[in-house]
Write an enzyme that holds these catalytic residues in place. Sequence first.
Site, mmCIF file in Angstrom:
data_model
loop_
_atom_site.group_PDB
_atom_site.id
_atom_site.type_symbol
_atom_site.label_atom_id
_atom_site.label_comp_id
_atom_site.label_asym_id
_atom_site.label_seq_id
_atom_site.Cartn_x
_atom_site.Cartn_y
_atom_site.Cartn_z
ATOM 1 N N MET A 32 -15.214 -24.733 -38.453
ATOM 2 C CA MET A 32 -14.042 -24.442 -39.279
ATOM 3 C C MET A 32 -12.795 -24.850 -38.508
ATOM 4 O O MET A 32 -12.529 -24.325 -37.423
ATOM 5 C CB MET A 32 -13.982 -22.946 -39.630
ATOM 6 C CG MET A 32 -15.126 -22.463 -40.504
ATOM 7 S SD MET A 32 -15.054 -20.681 -40.815
ATOM 8 C CE MET A 32 -15.644 -20.037 -39.233
ATOM 9 N N GLN A 85 -18.638 -31.530 -33.939
ATOM 10 C CA GLN A 85 -18.501 -32.208 -35.224
ATOM 11 C C GLN A 85 -17.426 -33.290 -35.162
ATOM 12 O O GLN A 85 -16.349 -33.074 -34.602
ATOM 13 C CB GLN A 85 -18.156 -31.218 -36.337
ATOM 14 C CG GLN A 85 -18.186 -31.877 -37.720
ATOM 15 C CD GLN A 85 -17.876 -30.917 -38.840
ATOM 16 O OE1 GLN A 85 -16.726 -30.570 -39.051
ATOM 17 N NE2 GLN A 85 -18.909 -30.488 -39.566
ATOM 18 N N CYS A 115 -15.975 -31.357 -45.613
ATOM 19 C CA CYS A 115 -14.620 -30.792 -45.679
ATOM 20 C C CYS A 115 -13.940 -31.200 -46.980
ATOM 21 O O CYS A 115 -13.846 -32.393 -47.293
ATOM 22 C CB CYS A 115 -13.797 -31.259 -44.492
ATOM 23 S SG CYS A 115 -12.098 -30.615 -44.504
ATOM 24 N N LYS A 154 -23.414 -32.350 -42.016
ATOM 25 C CA LYS A 154 -22.989 -31.231 -42.863
ATOM 26 C C LYS A 154 -22.325 -31.810 -44.104
ATOM 27 O O LYS A 154 -21.412 -32.636 -43.997
ATOM 28 C CB LYS A 154 -22.025 -30.295 -42.140
ATOM 29 C CG LYS A 154 -21.681 -29.046 -42.956
ATOM 30 C CD LYS A 154 -20.858 -28.053 -42.163
ATOM 31 C CE LYS A 154 -20.756 -26.723 -42.904
ATOM 32 N NZ LYS A 154 -20.001 -26.815 -44.172
ATOM 33 N N ASN A 215 -25.732 -22.980 -46.378
ATOM 34 C CA ASN A 215 -24.370 -22.547 -46.074
ATOM 35 C C ASN A 215 -23.670 -22.160 -47.372
ATOM 36 O O ASN A 215 -23.862 -22.789 -48.398
ATOM 37 C CB ASN A 215 -23.625 -23.697 -45.373
ATOM 38 C CG ASN A 215 -22.173 -23.396 -45.076
ATOM 39 O OD1 ASN A 215 -21.307 -24.235 -45.283
ATOM 40 N ND2 ASN A 215 -21.873 -22.215 -44.577
#
Length: 337
Positions: A32, A85, A115, A154, A215
């Site tokens: 995050m 990441q 994102c 991700k 997630n």
Amino acid sequence: MRKMRALAEMKCDAVLKIGNYTLPNNLIVAPMAGVTDRPFRELCLRYGAGMAVSEMMSSNPKVWNTSKSLQRMVHEGESGIRSVQIAGADPDLMAQAAQVSVENGAQIIDINMGCPAKKVNKKLAGSALLQRPDIIEQILKAVVNAVEVPVTLKTRTGWDTDNKNCVEVAKMAEQCGIQALALHGRTRACMYKGEAEYDSIRAVKQAISIPVIANGDIDSPEKAKLVLDYTGADALMIGRPAQGRPWIFNQIQHFLQTGEHLPPLPVEEVQDILIGHVQALHEFYGEFLGPRIARKHVGWYLKEHDSEGEFRRIFNAIEDAKQQIDVLRNYFYTTSI
């Protein structure tokens, strides 16, 4: 949710492996931006997370020398398995960012294609890439071929509810050599609104053989078990529910292993965790930036106890590091939480 309960089955405890790395459990801290800095990752690992993924590093080398990037880029000496990441849209720059990250201590490279932020998407990075499978494939191959460490991905279920392509992206990822895939159960258009949906995660798990990490909205031990059972996922990734509650990982792990809840943390331990976290932020960022970054974390820790925001308004006006600690100690001394 009713459907999920009806289909839920007891899932055995399984060891999660990503390449040559074996995680101590299957609970992972989600990356995050502005949150999962080194102090927060270390805290989550201490309180039960099996791995913590770093804030995203831009693949644009022009920003690597900024103070923000420099603080995100060095990972030597961190606890646990170091997953870093990277984000971007140019395959060559992403490969270069992966190599630099490994040189700086990364043991796993994670590619950001989830994102939803506009400032990221307008550069065709993050979840915007879900509109361009051709570029996705180029990035995946470039990064995997650039480093010798495992590479993970991700992503989200798709660009919007009419354009979900997570199964196709997952199959492509596996073919390109990605060694684990984390899937947020929302489209880019959903941002963080509404409830995460888990049918897509279930479908991806059934479609590929590499580990799948679920997630989205995993905010309690019961929800964690429900998601694991329903999706068949190999692991869980937890983000926003850990803000101000890093001990959620211990709570979930204990419940998954025993079916029982841990007792609530004593107030004294919450105080120690919060003040220790704030002190770590002061040390990591310095006495000017540290107090400013601490404000949002304190707000998360105390949001249930300071519902009117009175203490937060007082705390947010404090710029001195020592005074922040003194005010927090006084808050716990005078307030019954």
